[in-house]
Enzyme design. Structure first.
Site, mmCIF file in Angstrom:
data_model
loop_
_atom_site.group_PDB
_atom_site.id
_atom_site.type_symbol
_atom_site.label_atom_id
_atom_site.label_comp_id
_atom_site.label_asym_id
_atom_site.label_seq_id
_atom_site.Cartn_x
_atom_site.Cartn_y
_atom_site.Cartn_z
ATOM 1 N N ASP A 349 0.835 -1.193 0.000
ATOM 2 C CA ASP A 349 0.000 0.000 0.000
ATOM 3 C C ASP A 349 0.876 1.251 0.000
ATOM 4 O O ASP A 349 1.864 1.333 0.737
ATOM 5 C CB ASP A 349 -0.896 -0.032 1.235
ATOM 6 N N GLU A 385 1.675 -0.397 -4.954
ATOM 7 C CA GLU A 385 0.750 0.678 -5.287
ATOM 8 C C GLU A 385 1.641 1.905 -5.468
ATOM 9 O O GLU A 385 2.124 2.474 -4.488
ATOM 10 C CB GLU A 385 -0.257 0.907 -4.163
#
Length: 707
Positions: A349, A385
């Site tokens: 993330d 990401e």
């Protein structure tokens, strides 16, 4: 009670049971004292001072203490927020290396290192004890019968990812026993696995399962919960709230059993991990773990004003990844999940935050160097990401070798193409062919660097993408100010639910267009779990706090949904059967017998000119893929060949008749897919010569060359 304390060992960090007793070890460079706190079944606390310190690690060994023992730490040291020090021994702290955690953080002012009522805010000091509100770390027995289980190591080019939430997937599943729904055991249930197998995916990507802050105060005040889990407070323990078997270490074995069951079914397990920040928030947040252990070493603080945190995540803090101990914490956690929990890979993330050596993003940072040389981590699936919320944080295409990336440009381009926005055909062609402009031209990576997706947990579901122009997040309690406002969505003529048959047919066609584009693009497709079921969040594009039927999967399929589920299965099977859609290497434009490995055409069959590539209003294009010219050999060195295909894309609002290119008119071409139809074509029409192929408005036709 009296508990004997031996000196113990500096390694490993955390709690480690050896069959006779447990070693405890905690890193804190600036602490002046550390107390190990043991809790019995009645929550009575026994404090034991750890007097041995080696290399800033406080350690001790307790004979007779074993699995199931609950514990925490209290850390003494200066409380000087302006200098980055926030020690407060009144706050019970979670062991950052704990392998299991019992319970959730309960809200209350006792959690905060400062006095809520003081005008000095976090510069004040709280003497309130937090132990009764804190979950407890747990000593675990790491033994487990894996029965020869190992990582599957599915080749990247054969991978199809299914992003899913552990709880949401099974919470309403009628064929799973109620006591197992929403748990790791529920995910491992045969009914859940059979759906994944029938669908044909090869990997599940689990939304965060590291133990997280489930009930932050700002959500509890609204009667809501942190559903997504992007607020980790430990990087080793599987979240206890997803356990059906218990929370005193049983959750660890339950997670392992789930992984084992997935592997038996041929499905990899990828974890969405959040190493960029923790749930402790900004300078006004609670003291739960790292803040109270050694704040200035674990978090990025503002240089010259150490009271405040650098925030590249939008969540209040950022881990200080430059510090060796933080790097060790992250890599130890990753290795643990691979070696002990048999996880096949990770999706990071806001990974750009991990690449910030100083302020700017540096793709050659120490974090990536360590991953690159690590013999365990370099051989698992690594997905970034590739953005964060800081300046210069959008880094799609810039991550190093070994890494794949969520390709946000793929999502945006394909959405714009099918909703009719101005988007050059050149941009669309790049995305269909694996985004070589991002990955090959930049650093020589292969098509598997691109994780292609149309929808993900963050944003509209596929059903909502074609049903709403605007977000409808009122249920989140923020006056719909949260969530992305520019969704690149189109409601097809009516906002939300409608009975208009024309609009409903168009929405169904658009959903088939999106998934057909996704599955026939080079790169790695990722399907948002539930999209195949027509899952809707009623226009909510930020369901992070919706632990409810808004987010849970509904298995009682609406009329017509079964056709779409079967279309998804056929589409995934089609991709898996045809290597021309999942090449390991880039197209070269090389010719065999005068026909190249790839070619692009106008609807009239003529070749594309440079000027035509750059026309923003053009909405139709044909693509030829040559199955006889696949450069990569098979696993045993054999030549790979496939059928050849013509793909006709028509995002125009009217039917367009496509001509077969002159050099392909001597062959016969059969329709395999026509997205105006609910299923794959069962009795294909054959085209040849100068016959025109009518492609209705906003649809795709796929033709297979007859041999």
């Amino acid at each position: 009670m009296f508990v004997p304390l031996w000196p113990g060992n500096v390694y490993p960090l955390g709690s480690c049971w050896d069959g006779k007793g447990t070693n405890f070890a905690l890193f804190s460079e600036h602490a002046t004292g550390v107390e190990l706190c043991l809790f019995d079944r009645d929550d009575q606390e026994t404090r034991i001072a750890l007097t041995e310190v080696s290399n800033f690690v406080w350690h001790g060994y307790l004979p007779g203490v074993g699995p199931g023992q609950r514990y925490g730490f209290r850390v003494h040291g200066p409380y000087e927020p302006e200098k980055g020090f926030r020690f407060n021994p009144n706050k019970l702290l979670i062991d950052p290396y704990a392998k299991a955690i019992d319970g959730d953080v309960r809200n209350g002012r006792e959690l905060f290192g400062y006095d809520w009522n003081s005008p000095d805010e976090d510069l004040s000091f709280s003497e309130l004890d937090s132990a009764h509100l804190m979950p407890k770390s747990v000593v675990v027995d790491q033994s487990f019968d894996w029965d020869a289980d190992s990582l599957l190591r599915t080749p990247w080019h054969e991978t199809i990812i299914y992003e899913v939430h552990v709880k949401g997937f099974t919470k309403l599943h009628p064929d799973i026993p109620e006591e197992l729904r929403g748990t790791y055991a529920g995910l491992a249930h045969q009914a859940a696995i059979e759906h994944l197998q029938r669908l044909g995916i090869t990997a599940i990507e689990l939304m965060p399962i590291h133990h997280f802050l489930a009930y932050p105060g700002h959500l509890m005040d609204k009667g809501l919960k942190n559903y997504w889990g992007y607020d980790s407070i430990n990087y080793f323990a599987p979240y206890a709230g997803y356990s059906a078997s218990g929370t005193l270490g049983q959750q660890v074995n339950e997670f392992k059993a789930m992984v084992k069951a997935m592997h038996r079914a041929g499905i990899e397990v990828i974890l969405d991990v959040v190493y960029n920040h923790t749930g402790e928030g900004n300078h006004l947040g609670p003291t739960l773990t790292l803040r109270g252990i050694d704040n200035s070493n674990y978090y990025r603080t503002v240089e010259g004003n150490e009271r405040y945190y650098m925030d590249f995540t939008g969540c209040g803090n950022s881990l200080y990844v430059r510090h060796p101990q933080v790097l060790k914490l992250i890599t130890d956690s990753l290795r643990y999940w691979v070696t002990e929990m048999h996880v096949d890979g990770f999706r990071f993330d806001l990974a750009s935050a991990l690449a910030r050596e100083l302020y700017e993003v540096n793709s050659l940072s120490a974090f990536f160097d360590i991953i690159h040389q690590d013999p365990i981590l370099a051989d698992v699936k690594l997905i970034a990401e590739p953005w964060d919320v800081g300046d210069g944080g959008y880094q799609v295409g810039n991550f190093p070798v070994l890494w794949s990336e969520w390709n946000g440009k793929y999502r945006d381009t394909v959405r714009d193409f099918w909703r009719g926005e101005d988007e050059t055909l050149g941009e669309f062609a790049y995305r269909l062919t694996g985004s070589p402009d991002l990955y090959f031209q930049q650093n020589g990576r292969r098509p598997n660097a691109s994780i292609n997706f149309i929808t993900a947990h963050d944003g509209f579901t596929l059903n909502d993408l074609v049903s709403y122009n605007e977000k409808h997040n009122e249920a989140n309690g923020e006056n719909s100010q949260d969530g992305e406002s520019h969704n690149r969505s189109w409601n097809c003529g009516a906002e939300g639910e409608t009975d208009d048959p024309e609009i409903l047919r168009l929405r169904e066609r658009q959903r088939r267009n999106f998934l057909t584009t996704l599955m026939l693009s080079q790169g790695i497709p990722m399907l948002l779990g539930g999209d195949e079921l027509g899952r809707t969040q009623q226009g909510n594009n930020n369901g992070y706090c919706q632990d409810s039927e808004v987010s849970w999967f509904h298995w009682d399929l609406a009329s017509g949904t079964e056709d779409f589920v079967n279309f998804c299965r056929e589409l995934i099977y089609f991709r898996r059967q045809h290597p021309v859609f999942r090449r390991r290497k880039w197209f070269q434009g090389q010719a065999i017998r005068g026909v190249p490995d790839i070619n692009w055409y106008n609807p009239d069959g003529s070749g594309m000119t440079q000027e035509e590539w750059d026309v923003a209003y053009a909405k139709s294009i044909a693509l030829f893929l040559n199955g006889n010219l696949i450069p990569s050999p098979g696993p045993q060195g054999q030549k790979i060949s496939d059928d050849s295909f013509l793909l006709f894309f028509n995002a125009h609002w009217e039917t367009i008749e496509f001509a077969l290119p002159d050099e392909l008119q001597d062959d016969q071409w059969a329709i395999v897919i026509d997205t105006k139809e609910p299923r794959f074509v069962q009795e294909p029409h054959i085209f040849t010569g100068a016959q025109l192929v009518p492609v209705v408005a906003r649809s795709i036709i796929v033709l297979r060359q007859m041999v």
